[in-house]
Structure formats: structure tokens, C-alpha cells
Design a protein around this motif. Structure first.
Motif, PDB file in Angstrom:
ATOM      1  N   ARG A  85      31.746  12.407  43.016  1.00 26.38           N
ATOM      2  CA  ARG A  85      32.714  11.549  43.697  1.00 26.38           C
ATOM      3  C   ARG A  85      32.506  11.677  45.211  1.00 26.38           C
ATOM      4  NH1 ARG A  85      35.788  15.019  40.693  1.00 26.38           N
ATOM      5  NH2 ARG A  85      36.199  14.332  38.543  1.00 26.38           N
ATOM      6  N   GLY A  86      32.561  10.560  45.868  1.00 24.53           N
ATOM      7  CA  GLY A  86      32.370  10.553  47.321  1.00 24.53           C
ATOM      8  C   GLY A  86      30.955  10.253  47.754  1.00 24.53           C
ATOM      9  N   ASP A  87      29.983  10.376  46.854  1.00 24.45           N
ATOM     10  CA  ASP A  87      28.604  10.046  47.211  1.00 24.45           C
ATOM     11  C   ASP A  87      28.494   8.555  47.533  1.00 24.45           C
ATOM     12  OD1 ASP A  87      27.906  12.642  46.671  1.00 24.45           O
ATOM     13  OD2 ASP A  87      26.697  12.193  44.883  1.00 24.45           O
ATOM     14  N   ILE A  88      27.687   8.234  48.539  1.00 19.21           N
ATOM     15  CA  ILE A  88      27.342   6.843  48.826  1.00 19.21           C
ATOM     16  C   ILE A  88      26.003   6.581  48.153  1.00 19.21           C
ATOM     17  CG2 ILE A  88      26.862   5.127  50.603  1.00 19.21           C
ATOM     18  CD1 ILE A  88      28.566   6.780  52.516  1.00 19.21           C
ATOM     19  N   ILE A  89      25.975   5.619  47.251  1.00 17.71           N
ATOM     20  CA  ILE A  89      24.783   5.385  46.449  1.00 17.71           C
ATOM     21  C   ILE A  89      24.294   3.947  46.586  1.00 17.71           C
ATOM     22  CG2 ILE A  89      25.384   7.158  44.754  1.00 17.71           C
ATOM     23  CD1 ILE A  89      26.280   4.839  42.873  1.00 17.71           C
TER      24      ILE A  89
END
Length: 233
Positions: A85-89
Motif C-alpha cells: 500500500r502506498g507504492d506508486i506503480i
């Protein structure tokens, strides 16, 4: 046989090109080899390791601006790494956000691939960049009595939201299937994300195997250069 009938060795030998011409030709061949090697190495790196990605829209403002070139780490999840959660992908939205990929044709595909390798174009019109809000098994809902998104009953602190935006103006309550992701843009009022496809197969979630990589840094323009950290709320 007279002297006039004899063949002179000098007359039979082909004229050698000028020394300057040979040097120029050798230099051109060397630069062609170097250029082709650079292109091949760049494309291999872009395909398997790190890829520049052009930000085409304002859906991730103010974290990412239109025209930013970011570096996507394609190895982030290859060797046991898990999407958090929170990763920019960056992911391929085929089958979740779009029905099928459009075919740009052979020439168009080659030009797009070459442009994507140096961050001058998207590798595909079906590639998207979003932030991961929920992973497989999470219950994600909007909203609590203070207007915050909840994940597994816990409200999210979202300092990355675009100034003035609410966490969401769309109500939802979804259990994210295993192996899938719930993703949203930071500019919630200008982002077509998982909320847009609630009625589609998968309920707006994205398969993890469609993730291309994790956005690590902004590489261009130089005045915005910097590493991006995942914010897990």
C-alpha cells in the motif's frame, strides 16, 4: 613482344582510395557500431530493468506533473518483492481499465518502443500510473464520518492528496480479491482509477501480474529531480 605490349604492374593494380577517405570510412563504421550498441543496450535495460515513463495526465498531481519523466523499477517485484500500500506503480490496464490494447501497427509500435525507451512516449496507451491503496484481502471503503478512506477499518492519512481534493467523491465498499490491487490517483477529482470501473469485471481492481514496475524517482525536468517514497498511510 614489344615494350608497348607488356603490361605494367602499376597499370594493373587498382588505385587505392586516399588515406583520408579510409580514415573517414573507418570512423563512420565505428560510430555506427557504437550508436547501434547504445540503442540495443538502452532498449534491453528499458525492457528488463529500468524504464523511463512519460506522465501523460494530471491524475497524480501534485506528486507527479504532466510531462514528468519518471524512472520505473521493473525489478521491484520480480524476486520476492511484494506490492505494498502506498507504492506508486505503472501497470498495464488491459482487461481492467480498458477492454483490449489498440494495435498501433508495426511502424507505430517500433516508434513507440523507441520513444518509450528514452522517456519520450508512453510504451502503450494502456499503461497507467497510480498509487496502491489496497492489496489482496483488504477491505477498502469510502468513507468514514470524517470523509476519510478506510482500509481494514483504519482511516488513511493521505498527505499526498492534491490540495483541495477530498479523498473521494464516489462511495464504495469493496473487498480486494487476492492477487489484485485497488489503485487511485493522488488528484482524486481528476483521476479515472479503480472507482471508475466498479461495475467492470474485477470491480475496478488490477491484477498484480499486470504491474510493470514501481516508480522510483523523477528524472526530468531537472528542477523536479528526486526520489519518490512510498507512503503507506
Amino acid at each position: 613482344m614489344t615494350d608497348s605490349d607488356a603490361q605494367s604492374p602499376e597499370r594493373d593494380r587498382p588505385a587505392s582510395p586516399p588515406t583520408g577517405w579510409r580514415r573517414w570510412s573507418r570512423s563512420v563504421r565505428l560510430w555506427v557500431v557504437v550508436a547501434l550498441s547504445t540503442v540495443v543496450l538502452t532498449m534491453l535495460t528499458s525492457t528488463f530493468v529500468m524504464q523511463p515513463f512519460l506522465i501523460p495526465s494530471g491524475s497524480m498531481e501534485g506528486t507527479l506533473q504532466v510531462g514528468d519523466r519518471v524512472i520505473v523499477n521493473k525489478l521491484a517485484y520480480r524476486f520476492g518483492g511484494e506490492v505494498q500500500r502506498g507504492d506508486i506503480i505503472v501497470f498495464d490496464g488491459t482487461g481492467s481499465f480498458v477492454a483490449e490494447d489498440s494495435d498501433p501497427g508495426l511502424l507505430g509500435g517500433l516508434l513507440r518502443t523507441a520513444g518509450a525507451a528514452v522517456g519520450l512516449a508512453q510504451s502503450s496507451e494502456t499503461d497507467y500510473v497510480k498509487r496502491v491503496i489496497g492489496i489482496g484481502g483488504d477491505r477498502v471503503r469510502c468513507c468514514d464520518d470524517q470523509g476519510r478512506i478506510e482500509v481494514n477499518g483504519e482511516p488513511l492519512d493521505e498527505p499526498y492528496l492534491y490540495p483541495g481534493d477530498q479523498p473521494s467523491n464516489v462511495m464504495f465498499d469493496i473487498r480486494v480479491p487476492e492477487g489484485r490491487l485497488w489503485v487511485m490517483g493522488d488528484h482524486r477529482s481528476d483521476s479515472a482509477d479503480s472507482r471508475e470501473y466498479l461495475g467492470s469485471p474485477g470491480g475496478g481492481t488490477v491484477p498484480e501480474d499486470k504491474v510493470i514496475g514501481r516508480v522510483e524517482l523523477i528524472g526530468w525536468p531537472v528542477d523536479r529531480w528526486g526520489w519518490l517514497r512510498s507512503d503507506h498511510g
